[in-house]
Scaffold this motif. Sequence first.
Motif, PDB file in Angstrom:
ATOM      1  N   GLY A   1     -54.291  60.420  50.473  1.00 44.32           N
ATOM      2  CA  GLY A   1     -53.737  61.462  49.540  1.00 44.32           C
ATOM      3  C   GLY A   1     -53.429  62.937  50.491  1.00 44.32           C
ATOM      4  O   GLY A   1     -53.342  63.915  49.821  1.00 44.32           O
ATOM      5  N   TYR A   2     -53.436  62.480  51.679  1.00 43.41           N
ATOM      6  CA  TYR A   2     -53.197  63.987  52.627  1.00 43.41           C
ATOM      7  C   TYR A   2     -51.843  64.382  52.273  1.00 43.41           C
ATOM      8  O   TYR A   2     -50.731  63.547  52.195  1.00 43.41           O
ATOM      9  CB  TYR A   2     -53.410  63.580  53.953  1.00 43.41           C
ATOM     10  N   ARG A   3     -51.604  65.806  51.810  1.00 43.07           N
ATOM     11  CA  ARG A   3     -50.107  66.282  51.715  1.00 43.07           C
ATOM     12  C   ARG A   3     -49.881  67.175  52.656  1.00 43.07           C
ATOM     13  O   ARG A   3     -50.602  68.302  52.799  1.00 43.07           O
ATOM     14  CB  ARG A   3     -50.039  66.924  50.157  1.00 43.07           C
ATOM     15  N   LEU A   4     -48.834  67.225  53.476  1.00 38.26           N
ATOM     16  CA  LEU A   4     -48.207  68.050  54.495  1.00 38.26           C
ATOM     17  C   LEU A   4     -47.379  69.158  53.804  1.00 38.26           C
ATOM     18  O   LEU A   4     -47.170  69.171  52.745  1.00 38.26           O
ATOM     19  CB  LEU A   4     -47.821  67.175  55.571  1.00 38.26           C
ATOM     20  N   ASP A   5     -47.007  69.990  54.736  1.00 38.14           N
ATOM     21  CA  ASP A   5     -46.288  70.967  54.524  1.00 38.14           C
ATOM     22  C   ASP A   5     -44.764  70.828  54.428  1.00 38.14           C
ATOM     23  O   ASP A   5     -43.938  71.201  53.629  1.00 38.14           O
ATOM     24  CB  ASP A   5     -46.407  72.219  55.330  1.00 38.14           C
ATOM     25  N   PHE A   6     -44.418  70.239  55.462  1.00 38.19           N
ATOM     26  CA  PHE A   6     -42.827  69.949  55.667  1.00 38.19           C
ATOM     27  C   PHE A   6     -42.684  68.403  55.823  1.00 38.19           C
ATOM     28  O   PHE A   6     -43.080  67.778  56.906  1.00 38.19           O
ATOM     29  CB  PHE A   6     -42.060  70.814  56.529  1.00 38.19           C
ATOM     30  N   ASP A   7     -41.905  67.544  54.852  1.00 41.33           N
ATOM     31  CA  ASP A   7     -41.854  66.164  54.987  1.00 41.33           C
ATOM     32  C   ASP A   7     -40.321  65.941  54.797  1.00 41.33           C
ATOM     33  O   ASP A   7     -39.599  66.446  53.940  1.00 41.33           O
ATOM     34  CB  ASP A   7     -42.818  65.417  54.183  1.00 41.33           C
ATOM     35  N   GLY A   8     -39.993  64.807  55.801  1.00 38.79           N
ATOM     36  CA  GLY A   8     -38.404  64.667  55.667  1.00 38.79           C
ATOM     37  C   GLY A   8     -38.373  63.330  54.580  1.00 38.79           C
ATOM     38  O   GLY A   8     -37.265  63.675  53.746  1.00 38.79           O
ATOM     39  N   PHE A   9     -38.693  62.269  54.940  1.00 36.07           N
ATOM     40  CA  PHE A   9     -38.182  61.125  53.950  1.00 36.07           C
ATOM     41  C   PHE A   9     -39.504  60.379  53.640  1.00 36.07           C
ATOM     42  O   PHE A   9     -40.463  60.268  54.459  1.00 36.07           O
ATOM     43  CB  PHE A   9     -37.369  60.122  54.777  1.00 36.07           C
ATOM     44  N   GLU A  10     -39.788  60.112  52.422  1.00 40.22           N
ATOM     45  CA  GLU A  10     -40.777  59.243  52.004  1.00 40.22           C
ATOM     46  C   GLU A  10     -40.182  57.795  51.736  1.00 40.22           C
ATOM     47  O   GLU A  10     -39.300  57.506  51.362  1.00 40.22           O
ATOM     48  CB  GLU A  10     -41.021  59.618  50.351  1.00 40.22           C
ATOM     49  N   ILE A  11     -41.042  56.912  52.540  1.00 40.94           N
ATOM     50  CA  ILE A  11     -40.484  55.391  52.715  1.00 40.94           C
ATOM     51  C   ILE A  11     -41.575  54.497  52.107  1.00 40.94           C
ATOM     52  O   ILE A  11     -42.505  54.565  52.089  1.00 40.94           O
ATOM     53  CB  ILE A  11     -40.219  55.358  54.092  1.00 40.94           C
ATOM     54  N   PRO A  12     -40.971  53.374  51.811  1.00 41.24           N
ATOM     55  CA  PRO A  12     -41.860  52.235  51.518  1.00 41.24           C
ATOM     56  C   PRO A  12     -42.907  51.630  52.558  1.00 41.24           C
ATOM     57  O   PRO A  12     -42.736  52.103  53.702  1.00 41.24           O
ATOM     58  CB  PRO A  12     -41.100  51.233  50.952  1.00 41.24           C
ATOM     59  N   ASP A  13     -43.866  51.068  52.280  1.00 43.00           N
ATOM     60  CA  ASP A  13     -44.756  50.320  53.205  1.00 43.00           C
ATOM     61  C   ASP A  13     -44.207  49.553  53.937  1.00 43.00           C
ATOM     62  O   ASP A  13     -44.532  48.221  53.796  1.00 43.00           O
ATOM     63  CB  ASP A  13     -46.066  50.213  52.451  1.00 43.00           C
ATOM     64  N   LYS A  14     -43.338  49.593  55.050  1.00 38.40           N
ATOM     65  CA  LYS A  14     -42.643  48.797  55.738  1.00 38.40           C
ATOM     66  C   LYS A  14     -42.710  49.211  57.288  1.00 38.40           C
ATOM     67  O   LYS A  14     -42.837  50.422  57.605  1.00 38.40           O
ATOM     68  CB  LYS A  14     -41.072  48.607  55.447  1.00 38.40           C
ATOM     69  N   PHE A  15     -42.564  48.359  58.116  1.00 35.99           N
ATOM     70  CA  PHE A  15     -42.880  48.534  59.553  1.00 35.99           C
ATOM     71  C   PHE A  15     -41.389  48.871  60.104  1.00 35.99           C
ATOM     72  O   PHE A  15     -40.571  48.163  60.140  1.00 35.99           O
ATOM     73  CB  PHE A  15     -43.168  47.076  60.212  1.00 35.99           C
ATOM     74  N   VAL A  16     -41.283  50.037  60.418  1.00 40.14           N
ATOM     75  CA  VAL A  16     -39.910  50.927  60.767  1.00 40.14           C
ATOM     76  C   VAL A  16     -40.059  50.980  62.384  1.00 40.14           C
ATOM     77  O   VAL A  16     -41.019  51.463  62.732  1.00 40.14           O
ATOM     78  CB  VAL A  16     -39.688  52.139  59.909  1.00 40.14           C
ATOM     79  N   ILE A  17     -39.058  50.946  62.846  1.00 42.99           N
ATOM     80  CA  ILE A  17     -38.955  51.373  64.325  1.00 42.99           C
ATOM     81  C   ILE A  17     -37.463  52.177  64.450  1.00 42.99           C
ATOM     82  O   ILE A  17     -36.642  52.352  63.612  1.00 42.99           O
ATOM     83  CB  ILE A  17     -38.919  50.075  65.291  1.00 42.99           C
ATOM     84  N   GLY A  18     -37.589  52.532  65.869  1.00 45.45           N
ATOM     85  CA  GLY A  18     -36.122  53.381  66.214  1.00 45.45           C
ATOM     86  C   GLY A  18     -36.266  54.806  66.172  1.00 45.45           C
ATOM     87  O   GLY A  18     -37.632  55.376  65.457  1.00 45.45           O
ATOM     88  N   TYR A  19     -35.515  55.681  66.488  1.00 50.88           N
ATOM     89  CA  TYR A  19     -35.320  57.246  66.671  1.00 50.88           C
ATOM     90  C   TYR A  19     -36.903  57.566  67.335  1.00 50.88           C
ATOM     91  O   TYR A  19     -37.774  58.301  66.729  1.00 50.88           O
ATOM     92  CB  TYR A  19     -35.427  57.797  65.215  1.00 50.88           C
ATOM     93  N   ALA A  20     -37.193  56.716  68.455  1.00 46.44           N
ATOM     94  CA  ALA A  20     -38.583  57.157  69.165  1.00 46.44           C
ATOM     95  C   ALA A  20     -39.711  56.155  68.714  1.00 46.44           C
ATOM     96  O   ALA A  20     -40.669  56.059  69.268  1.00 46.44           O
ATOM     97  CB  ALA A  20     -38.968  58.296  69.414  1.00 46.44           C
ATOM     98  N   LEU A  21     -39.523  55.573  67.298  1.00 48.92           N
ATOM     99  CA  LEU A  21     -40.645  54.957  66.842  1.00 48.92           C
ATOM    100  C   LEU A  21     -40.451  53.486  67.454  1.00 48.92           C
ATOM    101  O   LEU A  21     -39.547  53.045  67.628  1.00 48.92           O
ATOM    102  CB  LEU A  21     -40.610  54.759  65.324  1.00 48.92           C
TER     103      LEU A  21
END
Length: 214
Positions: free
Chosen positions: A163-183
């Motif tokens: 439940g941690y909420r940060l200050d600035f967030d870009g995209f909320e994504i589903p629970d999937k294994f994502v890669i690319g853009y340095a991931l």
Amino acid sequence: VCSLSRKAEGVGRPGDDLDLFCVPNHYVEDLEKVFIPHGLILDRTEKLARDVMGDMGGHHIVALRVLKAGYTFFADLLDYVKALSRNSDRFFKSYCNDQSTGAVKVLGGDNLSTLAGKNILIVEDIIDFGKTMQIFLSLVQQHNPKMVEVASLLVKRTPRSIGYRLDFDGFEIPDKFVIGYALDCNEYFRDLNHVCVISETGKAKYKSEAESPG
């Protein structure tokens, strides 16, 4: 004047076919789809930079990158922030050895003792459960900074989140294994510009390569 929300943009789209984008040939069989195209990432990153400037642009700021995977987002976000600071009446700077560097100061983990009284921006690539970030925030707070805010490109929707909420967030994504853009997946895919969903073939291939001897 466009009003920019700091709330993450939800990625409800199913993703795009690989043949619509420039994807390295050696990765084609390892990817399921392009989830967030590079252009969309940059557009959202620029908006996040505006949010950061709105909150922190009047202060000298020290920027911290948490993990290696976040270096591309870190660099792009700070490039936008520095560009905005040059075109405004506010200055986004930090100080090194009592002299202004004219840019954001980047510190390694062994320099946290220098954070006392500073305004800190922590930059992360993805928030999964939120536990790691809470631990890191606790570590930073021990050094008595003046202000601490957190920016992350991706926030994963998962029932395992604390439940941690940060200050600035870009995209909320589903629970999937994502890669690319340095991931990455075992150090592969860092050179991929888009955020993509890895295929089952890719998971098996790069897991087995990482585990093979020699």
